[in-house]
Motif scaffolding. Sequence first.
Motif, PDB file in Angstrom:
ATOM      1  N   ALA A 147       0.799  -1.255  -0.140  1.00  0.00           N
ATOM      2  CA  ALA A 147       0.085  -0.026   0.232  1.00  0.00           C
ATOM      3  C   ALA A 147       0.901   1.313   0.010  1.00  0.00           C
ATOM      4  O   ALA A 147       0.432   2.445  -0.393  1.00  0.00           O
ATOM      5  CB  ALA A 147      -0.882   0.011   1.198  1.00  0.00           C
ATOM      6  N   HIS A 148       2.034   1.090   0.538  1.00  0.00           N
ATOM      7  CA  HIS A 148       2.945   2.340   0.578  1.00  0.00           C
ATOM      8  C   HIS A 148       4.025   2.279  -0.692  1.00  0.00           C
ATOM      9  O   HIS A 148       5.024   3.087  -0.825  1.00  0.00           O
ATOM     10  CB  HIS A 148       3.776   2.234   1.833  1.00  0.00           C
ATOM     11  CG  HIS A 148       2.944   2.529   2.953  1.00  0.00           C
ATOM     12  ND1 HIS A 148       2.139   1.815   3.501  1.00  0.00           N
ATOM     13  CD2 HIS A 148       3.188   3.968   3.749  1.00  0.00           C
ATOM     14  CE1 HIS A 148       1.585   2.532   4.679  1.00  0.00           C
ATOM     15  NE2 HIS A 148       2.326   3.689   4.703  1.00  0.00           N
ATOM     16  N   GLN A 149       3.645   1.437  -1.797  1.00  0.00           N
ATOM     17  CA  GLN A 149       4.289   1.351  -3.048  1.00  0.00           C
ATOM     18  C   GLN A 149       5.894   1.012  -2.908  1.00  0.00           C
ATOM     19  O   GLN A 149       6.915   1.357  -3.617  1.00  0.00           O
ATOM     20  CB  GLN A 149       4.143   2.608  -3.719  1.00  0.00           C
ATOM     21  CG  GLN A 149       2.733   2.936  -4.100  1.00  0.00           C
ATOM     22  CD  GLN A 149       1.945   1.748  -4.826  1.00  0.00           C
ATOM     23  OE1 GLN A 149       2.390   1.376  -5.740  1.00  0.00           O
ATOM     24  NE2 GLN A 149       0.880   1.588  -4.477  1.00  0.00           N
ATOM     25  N   ALA A 150       6.057   0.229  -1.835  1.00  0.00           N
ATOM     26  CA  ALA A 150       7.508  -0.397  -1.852  1.00  0.00           C
ATOM     27  C   ALA A 150       7.465  -2.002  -2.337  1.00  0.00           C
ATOM     28  O   ALA A 150       6.300  -2.468  -2.147  1.00  0.00           O
ATOM     29  CB  ALA A 150       7.783  -0.341  -0.324  1.00  0.00           C
ATOM     30  N   ILE A 151       8.447  -2.409  -2.568  1.00  0.00           N
ATOM     31  CA  ILE A 151       8.659  -3.801  -3.061  1.00  0.00           C
ATOM     32  C   ILE A 151       9.132  -4.526  -1.590  1.00  0.00           C
ATOM     33  O   ILE A 151       9.982  -4.142  -0.667  1.00  0.00           O
ATOM     34  CB  ILE A 151       9.883  -3.915  -4.016  1.00  0.00           C
ATOM     35  CG1 ILE A 151       9.263  -3.177  -5.336  1.00  0.00           C
ATOM     36  CG2 ILE A 151      10.232  -5.240  -4.203  1.00  0.00           C
ATOM     37  CD1 ILE A 151      10.561  -3.117  -6.238  1.00  0.00           C
ATOM     38  N   PHE A 152       8.592  -5.522  -1.597  1.00  0.00           N
ATOM     39  CA  PHE A 152       8.882  -6.621  -0.629  1.00  0.00           C
ATOM     40  C   PHE A 152       9.463  -7.667  -0.993  1.00  0.00           C
ATOM     41  O   PHE A 152       8.764  -8.635  -1.772  1.00  0.00           O
ATOM     42  CB  PHE A 152       7.470  -7.005   0.622  1.00  0.00           C
ATOM     43  CG  PHE A 152       7.601  -7.510   1.744  1.00  0.00           C
ATOM     44  CD1 PHE A 152       8.289  -6.856   2.840  1.00  0.00           C
ATOM     45  CD2 PHE A 152       7.597  -8.856   1.830  1.00  0.00           C
ATOM     46  CE1 PHE A 152       8.408  -7.263   4.285  1.00  0.00           C
ATOM     47  CE2 PHE A 152       7.959  -9.647   2.989  1.00  0.00           C
ATOM     48  CZ  PHE A 152       8.310  -8.825   4.255  1.00  0.00           C
ATOM     49  N   VAL A 153      10.554  -8.076  -0.376  1.00  0.00           N
ATOM     50  CA  VAL A 153      11.370  -9.268  -0.710  1.00  0.00           C
ATOM     51  C   VAL A 153      11.410 -10.472   0.270  1.00  0.00           C
ATOM     52  O   VAL A 153      12.006  -9.938   1.338  1.00  0.00           O
ATOM     53  CB  VAL A 153      12.437  -9.241  -1.417  1.00  0.00           C
ATOM     54  CG1 VAL A 153      13.135 -10.337  -1.687  1.00  0.00           C
ATOM     55  CG2 VAL A 153      12.547  -8.178  -2.474  1.00  0.00           C
ATOM     56  N   SER A 154      11.041 -11.561   0.381  1.00  0.00           N
ATOM     57  CA  SER A 154      11.124 -12.466   1.327  1.00  0.00           C
ATOM     58  C   SER A 154      11.937 -13.638   0.999  1.00  0.00           C
ATOM     59  O   SER A 154      11.745 -14.298  -0.092  1.00  0.00           O
ATOM     60  CB  SER A 154       9.708 -13.125   1.801  1.00  0.00           C
ATOM     61  OG  SER A 154       9.907 -13.921   2.996  1.00  0.00           O
ATOM     62  N   ALA A 155      13.131 -13.908   1.655  1.00  0.00           N
ATOM     63  CA  ALA A 155      14.006 -14.889   1.215  1.00  0.00           C
ATOM     64  C   ALA A 155      14.134 -16.195   2.170  1.00  0.00           C
ATOM     65  O   ALA A 155      14.197 -15.851   3.298  1.00  0.00           O
ATOM     66  CB  ALA A 155      15.340 -14.282   0.997  1.00  0.00           C
ATOM     67  N   ASN A 156      14.279 -17.266   1.470  1.00  0.00           N
ATOM     68  CA  ASN A 156      14.778 -18.426   2.021  1.00  0.00           C
ATOM     69  C   ASN A 156      16.367 -18.558   2.020  1.00  0.00           C
ATOM     70  O   ASN A 156      16.907 -17.743   1.274  1.00  0.00           O
ATOM     71  CB  ASN A 156      14.114 -19.522   1.643  1.00  0.00           C
ATOM     72  CG  ASN A 156      12.640 -20.079   1.953  1.00  0.00           C
ATOM     73  OD1 ASN A 156      12.449 -19.477   2.884  1.00  0.00           O
ATOM     74  ND2 ASN A 156      12.153 -20.782   1.291  1.00  0.00           N
TER      75      ASN A 156
END
Length: 340
Positions: A147-156
């Motif tokens: 919603a804040h126009q940021a990219i979210f990356v979740s890593a293994n």
Amino acid sequence: MRSVIAGLSVWGLSVLLYAASDGTGLVQACSADYQNFCQGVKPGGGRVVACLRKNLAELTTNCRSMLHEMGPAEGDTPAIPVIAPVLPGSVLRDVSYGDDPAQQMDVYVPEHPDHAAIIFMAHGGGWEFGDKSAHNVVDQKTAYWGAHQAIFVSANYRMLPQAGPLDEAADLARAVAYVQAHALTWGGDPARVVLMGHSAGAHLVSLITADGAIAHAAGMQPWLGTVALDSAAMNVPAVMQTRHLPLYDRAFGADPAGWAAASPYQQLKARPVPMLLICSTERAVSCDSAEQMAAKIAQLGGKVTVKPLARTHMQINADVGENNEETATIATFLQTLGVS
């Protein structure tokens, strides 16, 4: 033409550049390689790209990656999978940043990415379990930062018993370097990355932040700051020399030299990027660890905030992104870094 380009989003401009037959989209990634191998080649008609491909084995990693993203030349077999730009509002799942099946990430792109900040998340799990797609890792966070126009990356990353904490930190640093190398294809800004981790993941992002050699070896570019969500392992030797859970023995073993090598407190030798250390007051050792780490950061001239919260260890992870004090604290910290 200039007015058209000026009106494009970062994502749209990156796609245009990658599609350009004269290789202008490679300027940033391949400038040194062009000087070394193709300086006499006149741009246009795909000649620069063809020249670079002929010297593929000798190119820098970023340049090779950019060429592969453009797609193979006619008759070529790409050495790595071709990764197309992610469409706004989509999720790119199981992106490999290494050869091991555990070295994968999910990329959540907002609806209108344009020079977007990137939140890079390392899950917890005692250095031996956990997953990038777990609900408490991504659900609230992706909704909030999307919603804040940021990219979210979740890593293994590789975990025990296959890999110890130092290898895990190296994996995550490699993942961050991959994110920075590919940020433009997602509408992101490689210089506007913030590291975040919970529990063991908080220890690992803090170790990367404290030990510059880990980031340097992985090829990471500078990043804005680091958020540690309730790590009790900032000072590993102190943990190992007092009463502790068996999971610490499995992670750090019995060698004091190994404890120090994997300890953010011991490895911190110079001013780090700004850090936010959130700790649970329901785990006294967590806030004690955060305060000790903060004191050393301040002594080195660094910027650090410690935020004790009367929340459980698991709540401090799962509830990030909800309308609460924790999310407000993180938002305030990010604003000091220029991230809204």
